[in-house]
Design a protein around this motif. Structure first.
Motif, short mmCIF file in Angstrom:
data_model
loop_
_atom_site.label_atom_id
_atom_site.label_comp_id
_atom_site.label_asym_id
_atom_site.label_seq_id
_atom_site.Cartn_x
_atom_site.Cartn_y
_atom_site.Cartn_z
N ASP A 32 37.17 43.21 34.45
CA ASP A 32 38.00 43.30 35.66
C ASP A 32 39.33 42.58 35.43
O ASP A 32 39.34 41.36 35.25
CB ASP A 32 37.23 42.67 36.84
CG ASP A 32 37.77 43.12 38.18
OD1 ASP A 32 38.83 43.77 38.22
OD2 ASP A 32 37.11 42.81 39.20
N GLN A 61 37.04 39.19 37.34
CA GLN A 61 38.50 39.09 37.47
C GLN A 61 38.96 37.64 37.32
O GLN A 61 39.93 37.35 36.65
CB GLN A 61 38.90 39.66 38.85
CG GLN A 61 40.37 39.64 39.13
CD GLN A 61 40.73 40.54 40.31
OE1 GLN A 61 39.90 41.24 40.87
NE2 GLN A 61 41.99 40.52 40.69
N SER A 71 37.40 45.99 42.20
CA SER A 71 36.37 44.98 41.89
C SER A 71 35.06 45.34 42.56
O SER A 71 33.98 45.17 41.97
CB SER A 71 36.82 43.59 42.34
OG SER A 71 37.95 43.18 41.60
MG LIG Z 1 39.97 43.12 41.96
#
Ligand SMILES: [Mg+2]
Ligand SMILES: Nc1ncnc2c1ncn2[C@@H]1O[C@H](COP(=O)(O)OP(=O)(O)OP(=O)(O)O)[C@@H](O)[C@H]1O
Length: 305
Positions: free
Chosen positions: A172, A95, A54
């Protein structure tokens, strides 16, 4: 022609040179990472939890300014002066969809980008409707995002970046926390968008089974360092490399490794996906039927007995 078909000779979309990044509490998340992604490519960033995926994606999206090293996106170095120009060309899907969706309705979230571009109201409305149609969520306009299922939230998060027609799409962990059907839908959605639109795609994941569906090249991170990269087939068939990153071979590949050990499959026929597994089994059955004299046929008929 797409970049992966042309070989990696195209124009750079993202260049990362010796980037190191620590969070304010001192956690070292990236440690001297260098890589290149060319325009039109589909790249997976693979690594276990905490590998720095990330954090790397935040640099690729121009959301973090490198503390050390250099990041160049679409020819522009990431710095305080260029950052807004760069970000306009990038669609970042976080994410956690709750980091992306902050309005009280789906419509407001998806229309936020085009509204900020200063487009006319009816143009904003048509772009918003089109984005929701693309992700299969027509009729969701008035729903509050925080009440949606995880799969629906992920689709809305993708819809929020589509009206901006990004040149680079960064996603993500698209399939984390999804049931099998939502997972399949998300994979088909990302694949379909890339095939129809002309963007560069970067997907971060620790899910080796996802990668063959959405990427042509893999970049492997572990503990903030790049430990390997190469075509998907090469990287995902490399057990030592995956083990170094505390990962395993794709499920189907693992099965065929076991079959090979029992001499029930040919060496070299290494499927990565269920579809490839099916093809390989069909091949083995054909060989067995066709000729017991062929090397594979001989081997399989000896197992049969
Ligand atoms: Mg991550
Ligand atoms: N805001 C933060 N503050 C302090 N440390 C952080 C922060 N965000 C991430 N880290 C640390 O940086 C390292 C890399 O985190 P990052 O989130 O980039 O990894 P990741 O590969 O995306 O992990 P995951 O698969 O769990 O999403 C980890 O050690 C993590 O604990």
């Amino acid at each position: 022609m797409k970049a992966h078909q042309a070989g990696r000779t195209g124009v750079d979309a993202i260049t990362i040179r010796d980037v190191t990044y620590s969070y304010p509490d001192g956690s070292l998340a990236l440690d001297g990472v260098s890589l290149k992604i060319v325009k039109g490519e589909r790249v997976a960033v693979l690594g276990p939890n905490g590998a720095g995926k990330s954090t790397l994606l935040m640099h690729m999206a121009g959301l973090f300014i490198p503390q050390r090293g250099e990041v160049t996106i679409l020819g522009l170095p990431v710095n305080g002066r260029n950052i807004h120009k760069i970000r306009r060309n990038i669609g970042m899907v976080f994410q956690n969809p709750d980091d992306q969706l902050f309005c009280s309705t789906v419509y407001e979230d998806v229309s936020y980008g085009p509204l900020n571009l200063g487009l006319a109201k009816d143009e904003v409305a048509s772009k918003t409707r089109e984005a929701l149609r693309r992700v299969g969520l027509e009729g969701f306009e008035d729903r509050p995002p925080h009440r949606l299922s995880e799969g629906e939230k992920k689709k809305v998060a993708i819809a929020t970046v589509l009206p901006m027609q990004p040149k680079i799409m960064i996603v993500d962990e698209p399939t984390s926390n999804l049931d099998p059907e939502s997972r399949r839908e998300l994979i088909d959605l990302i694949k379909g968008l890339w095939e129809r639109q002309n963007f560069t795609l970067v997907v971060a994941t620790h899910d080796v089974d996802l990668i063959p569906h959405v990427a042509d090249r893999t970049i492997i991170l572990n503990q903030g360092r790049l430990i390997g990269e190469g075509p998907v087939r090469e990287t995902l068939l490399n057990p030592e490399l995956l083990r170094k990153a505390r990962l395993e071979l794709p499920t189907i590949t693992r099965l065929f490794h076991l079959l090979e050990e029992k001499r029930m499959a040919r060496g070299g026929g290494r499927p990565l996906t269920v579809d490839e597994g099916l093809e390989e089994i069909q091949y083995l059955i054909r060989e067995l039927k066709r000729s017991r004299k062929s090397p594979v046929g001989k081997r399989l008929s000896s197992v049969e007995r």
